[in-house]
Enzyme design. Structure first.
Site, PDB file in Angstrom:
ATOM      1  N   GLU A  25       0.824  -1.209   0.000  1.00 57.35           N
ATOM      2  CA  GLU A  25       0.000   0.000   0.000  1.00 57.35           C
ATOM      3  C   GLU A  25       0.858   1.259   0.000  1.00 57.35           C
ATOM      4  O   GLU A  25       0.535   2.242  -0.664  1.00 57.35           O
ATOM      5  CB  GLU A  25      -0.954   0.005   1.199  1.00 57.35           C
ATOM      6  CG  GLU A  25      -2.087  -1.002   1.105  1.00 57.35           C
ATOM      7  CD  GLU A  25      -3.027  -0.735  -0.058  1.00 57.35           C
ATOM      8  OE1 GLU A  25      -3.051   0.403  -0.581  1.00 57.35           O
ATOM      9  OE2 GLU A  25      -3.748  -1.663  -0.465  1.00 57.35           O
ATOM     10  N   TYR A  61      -6.244   6.799   4.135  1.00 56.57           N
ATOM     11  CA  TYR A  61      -6.465   5.693   3.195  1.00 56.57           C
ATOM     12  C   TYR A  61      -5.626   4.477   3.560  1.00 56.57           C
ATOM     13  O   TYR A  61      -6.139   3.353   3.632  1.00 56.57           O
ATOM     14  CB  TYR A  61      -6.152   6.106   1.751  1.00 56.57           C
ATOM     15  CG  TYR A  61      -6.020   4.878   0.884  1.00 56.57           C
ATOM     16  CD1 TYR A  61      -7.157   4.175   0.504  1.00 56.57           C
ATOM     17  CD2 TYR A  61      -4.772   4.364   0.538  1.00 56.57           C
ATOM     18  CE1 TYR A  61      -7.046   2.990  -0.219  1.00 56.57           C
ATOM     19  CE2 TYR A  61      -4.656   3.189  -0.178  1.00 56.57           C
ATOM     20  CZ  TYR A  61      -5.796   2.506  -0.562  1.00 56.57           C
ATOM     21  OH  TYR A  61      -5.692   1.330  -1.252  1.00 56.57           O
ATOM     22  N   ASP A  68      -9.454   4.901  -2.345  1.00 57.21           N
ATOM     23  CA  ASP A  68      -8.449   5.418  -3.266  1.00 57.21           C
ATOM     24  C   ASP A  68      -9.172   5.924  -4.513  1.00 57.21           C
ATOM     25  O   ASP A  68     -10.408   5.975  -4.556  1.00 57.21           O
ATOM     26  CB  ASP A  68      -7.399   4.357  -3.596  1.00 57.21           C
ATOM     27  CG  ASP A  68      -7.949   3.183  -4.399  1.00 57.21           C
ATOM     28  OD1 ASP A  68      -9.170   3.153  -4.690  1.00 57.21           O
ATOM     29  OD2 ASP A  68      -7.156   2.281  -4.751  1.00 57.21           O
ATOM     30  N   CYS A  95     -14.046  -0.269 -14.565  1.00 58.21           N
ATOM     31  CA  CYS A  95     -14.632   1.065 -14.344  1.00 58.21           C
ATOM     32  C   CYS A  95     -13.532   2.120 -14.472  1.00 58.21           C
ATOM     33  O   CYS A  95     -13.235   2.884 -13.556  1.00 58.21           O
ATOM     34  CB  CYS A  95     -15.293   1.111 -12.967  1.00 58.21           C
ATOM     35  SG  CYS A  95     -16.372   2.529 -12.704  1.00 58.21           S
ATOM     36  N   CYS A  99     -18.484  -0.968 -19.309  1.00 64.15           N
ATOM     37  CA  CYS A  99     -19.719  -1.148 -18.534  1.00 64.15           C
ATOM     38  C   CYS A  99     -20.388  -2.507 -18.728  1.00 64.15           C
ATOM     39  O   CYS A  99     -20.782  -3.142 -17.738  1.00 64.15           O
ATOM     40  CB  CYS A  99     -20.693  -0.021 -18.848  1.00 64.15           C
ATOM     41  SG  CYS A  99     -20.134   1.596 -18.245  1.00 64.15           S
ATOM     42  N   CYS A 123     -19.068  -5.200 -16.489  1.00 70.97           N
ATOM     43  CA  CYS A 123     -19.042  -4.920 -15.049  1.00 70.97           C
ATOM     44  C   CYS A 123     -20.164  -5.667 -14.328  1.00 70.97           C
ATOM     45  O   CYS A 123     -21.316  -5.629 -14.775  1.00 70.97           O
ATOM     46  CB  CYS A 123     -19.178  -3.416 -14.816  1.00 70.97           C
ATOM     47  SG  CYS A 123     -19.262  -2.956 -13.067  1.00 70.97           S
ATOM     48  N   CYS A 152     -26.035   0.318 -11.758  1.00 72.59           N
ATOM     49  CA  CYS A 152     -25.200   1.518 -11.725  1.00 72.59           C
ATOM     50  C   CYS A 152     -25.935   2.739 -12.266  1.00 72.59           C
ATOM     51  O   CYS A 152     -26.400   2.733 -13.413  1.00 72.59           O
ATOM     52  CB  CYS A 152     -23.929   1.257 -12.529  1.00 72.59           C
ATOM     53  SG  CYS A 152     -22.818   2.678 -12.625  1.00 72.59           S
TER      54      CYS A 152
END
Length: 328
Positions: free
Chosen positions: A36, A117, A135, A182, A189, A192, A198
């Protein structure tokens, strides 16, 4: 979040999650934290080989804590954002001294270099805590799912995606979705798992969510790097611990300034930092300036642990010496 959408998200993650070296069904907090920190402002493609080198050299947080600053900074060279490396050192030593990582988001937040975060990501992924890491990828997925244009509304909305079970998997599923499907532009799309639920997809203009950030113009600065060469060696110094590129190997030179200096440069390297751009003028000098430093063999310049700014400036200077023109 709707239970159906939650199930679709996790089903997709279980079948299509990215194979990343820091991921595991039994996460190691050290590897999660290290990844991270490395991934801040840096791509997965860039981080992956560097992460593997780090954990091969220092397989535990205790091993990393025992390493010298110079070793760690040298291994970090080229990853950029060098304050992360200094915080990495301080955090490793704190965790090793304490006997391990805290398991709560609040405890992790108190460690050196862990912002909101990173603390939330480590808490969720390494310890399964009900933390909500946001994020840029997660922010984009949440904003589009709920049709939010304002980024400030995302954190509250995101909490519905974390029902309390499989928190780490939910976090990583959202990260993967933002990175692979995304996307900021040309989102995929129809592929997804959340497409039919959405709001942004239903609007027909998913790229409009969230509203784009207003980018500020970056100021431009100038610096001089003294090019002191003796046969096949070049004089290097270590920058002061505090400030930009703190503790890193570098060509010697004065503080950077706003006005272009009058200097007979053999090469100029233009470099972009987060908050400003820099023209670094490489200027020949007969003798090393006062202060500590060392003669680095040019044949082993890659082993000096130079940040990208100085590695590229040296490359430009060497090119300029071979060619009868100014390298830029």
């Amino acid at each position: 979040m709707d239970a159906t959408a939650a199930a679709l998200l996790l089903d997709h993650y279980d079948s299509a999650r990215r194979d990343l070296p820091w991921r595991s069904d039994s996460p190691d907090p050290y590897r999660v934290w290290l990844s991270e920190v490395m991934l801040q402002q840096t791509t997965v493609a860039t981080v992956t080989p560097r992460f593997l080198r780090f954990v091969e050299r220092w397989p535990t947080v205790e091993a990393l804590a025992a390493a010298s600053d110079e070793e760690i900074l040298g291994e970090w060279a080229g990853l950029g954002y060098y304050a992360r490396a200094r915080n990495l050192i301080a955090c490793a030593r704190k965790v090793a001294a304490d006997g391990g990582f805290p398991v709560t988001e609040a405890g992790l937040r108190a460690l050196p270099g862990l912002g909101a975060y990173t603390a939330a990501a480590v808490a969720a992924i390494a310890f399964g805590q009900p933390a909500v890491p946001i994020d840029t990828n997660v922010e984009r997925v949440i904003a589009r799912f709920y049709g939010l244009t304002e980024r400030s509304a995302v954190p509250a909305a995101a909490r519905a995606f974390f029902p309390g079970a499989r928190n780490g998997d939910v976090a990583q599923a959202l990260m993967d979705l933002g990175a692979t499907l995304c996307r900021p532009r040309a989102p995929a799309c129809p592929a997804c798992p959340l497409w039919k639920h959405c709001q942004a997809a239903a609007s027909g203009t998913p790229e409009a969510f969230p509203a784009p950030k207003v980018r500020k113009a970056r100021p431009h600065r100038f610096g001089i790097a003294w090019w002191v060469r003796k046969d096949d060696h070049v004089w290097l110094v270590r920058r002061a611990q505090q400030g930009l590129l703190g503790g890193m190997a570098a060509l010697p030179g004065p503080e950077w300034q706003d006005e272009r200096p009058s200097a007979n440069a053999i090469a100029i390297h233009r470099h972009g930092f987060t908050h400003f751009t820099l023209d670094l003028l490489v200027v020949p000098a007969a003798e090393p300036p006062d202060g500590e430093g060392w003669w680095q063999p040019l044949q082993g310049i890659a082993d000096a642990g130079l940040p990208t700014l100085y590695a590229r400036a040296i490359k430009a200077a060497l090119t300029a010496e071979r060619e009868p023109r100014l390298a830029a």
